[in-house]
Design an enzyme around this catalytic site. Structure first.
Site, PDB file in Angstrom:
ATOM      1  N   HIS A  54      -3.540  -5.788   1.138  1.00 50.76           N
ATOM      2  CA  HIS A  54      -2.796  -6.128   2.370  1.00 50.76           C
ATOM      3  C   HIS A  54      -2.636  -7.609   2.773  1.00 50.76           C
ATOM      4  O   HIS A  54      -3.557  -8.122   3.212  1.00 50.76           O
ATOM      5  CB  HIS A  54      -3.599  -5.230   3.418  1.00 50.76           C
ATOM      6  N   GLU A  92      -0.944  -8.891   5.150  1.00 49.43           N
ATOM      7  CA  GLU A  92      -0.695  -8.822   6.761  1.00 49.43           C
ATOM      8  C   GLU A  92      -1.999  -8.792   7.027  1.00 49.43           C
ATOM      9  O   GLU A  92      -2.145  -9.130   8.265  1.00 49.43           O
ATOM     10  CB  GLU A  92       0.136  -7.766   7.326  1.00 49.43           C
ATOM     11  N   CYS A 116       0.867  -1.192  -0.172  1.00 48.96           N
ATOM     12  CA  CYS A 116       0.074   0.062  -0.030  1.00 48.96           C
ATOM     13  C   CYS A 116       0.800   1.180  -0.067  1.00 48.96           C
ATOM     14  O   CYS A 116       1.508   1.701  -0.944  1.00 48.96           O
ATOM     15  CB  CYS A 116      -0.937  -0.113   1.196  1.00 48.96           C
TER      16      CYS A 116
END
Lengths: 228, 89
Positions: A203, A205, A86
């Protein structure tokens, strides 16, 4: 496996990344403040999402001059795996470590939603163990994720197999309606020519534990640990 | 040394799509302003610079506009330097 997560003023996915790497992936993980310059000794460098320096001027434009980016450049040329997620992707673009630039989303609004991704290449340390027939689900959350590159740059990216992820529908088709931000050719992630620097808007994560709604992000961490 | 006023205008390159400009354009038409077309949104960055001459100031302005104020992949810049507001200090 030793990983570090860079922290800029305004980073806000640093803790999520730290958690995903240390708890979900089991990497020995450290935070590194943006004033550090030496990043040697890590097997993975994560440039996390957020709003470094308030996203002022352009996303990533000021962060790219932070002292820690000297270390990032040095490690990039040494071949150390570096992933920018990002805002991290935006910083890598501004730093010239990846080609192209980010524009405002075509809808102008901030987009936060889960997206479906197609893995376009497994010839990277981040995707080496991903089964390309399986589509990935990950969240996005950004206002400037509309990837832009000139026709020449796109051709080079294609010729060198540098497009890593593209937004697609549930059948794996890259369509206008599956493109959340207007990115050229539905591009969600690209790598550099030497394949050790990856930038992606989604994302991983935030998709590393079931409680978060999905675990497809762990496929990247698995690929990385397998490669070492 | 003299102080110069500088105004740097940063614009998206013409072939780059401008979602912000398009949104402003549709808002203008929704407000009833007719005949508006080709709306493009850019940035104006103003500052003062101390330099030995206007030429020296211009060189620095070009450098900093290229390095930080604009992204050459998607943007162009132009600048105006106005006559010194004060002389030797």
């Amino acid at each position: 496996m030793k990983a570090c997560v860079l922290v800029f003023p305004g980073s806000n996915c640093d803790r999520d990344s730290y958690h995903a790497l240390s708890v979900s992936a089991g990497f020995k993980t450290q935070y590194v403040w943006h004033e550090e310059t030496n990043l040697s000794g890590y097997d993975l460098i994560v440039i996390p999402g957020g709003f470094s320096y308030g996203d002022h001027l352009r996303s990533g434009a000021i962060a790219r001059y932070a002292p820690v980016m000297k270390g990032v450049s040095a490690e990039a040329s040494k071949g150390t795996p570096i992933i920018g997620i990002c805002n991290g992707f935006q910083i890598l673009l501004e730093a010239g470590l990846l080609p192209g630039a980010m524009l405002r989303n075509t809808q102008v609004s901030f987009r936060h939603q889960w997206v479906t991704l197609r893995t376009e290449t497994t010839l990277t340390p981040f995707t080496s163990t991903i089964d390309q027939s399986c589509l990935l689900r990950m969240p996005i959350a950004h206002g400037e994720g509309n990837y832009f590159a000139t026709q020449n740059m796109i051709k080079q990216l294609q010729d060198n197999d540098q497009i890593v992820f593209r937004y697609c529908d549930s059948e794996g088709n890259v369509t206008a309606s599956s493109n959340p931000n207007g990115s050229v050719n539905g591009i969600a992630g690209i790598c550099n020519k030497t394949r050790n620097v990856l930038g992606m808007m989604p994302h991983p994560e935030r998709a590393s534990e079931l409680i978060l709604g999905g675990t497809d992000g762990t496929l990247l961490w698995n690929s990385l640990s397998r490669g070492l | 040394m003299a102080i110069f006023n500088v105004a740097v205008t940063v614009r998206l390159q013409t072939e780059v799509n401008d979602p912000q400009g398009l949104t402003i354009q549709s808002a203008l038409s929704a407000l009833g302003f007719s005949g508006i077309s080709n709306v493009r949104a850019g940035k104006l960055i103003e500052f003062q610079i101390e330099a030995a001459s206007e030429d020296v100031a211009a060189k620095t302005v070009e450098q900093l506009s290229d390095n930080l104020l604009s992204n050459p992949v998607i943007e162009n810049f132009e600048y105006a330097i106005s006559t010194p507001t004060s002389n030797t200090r």
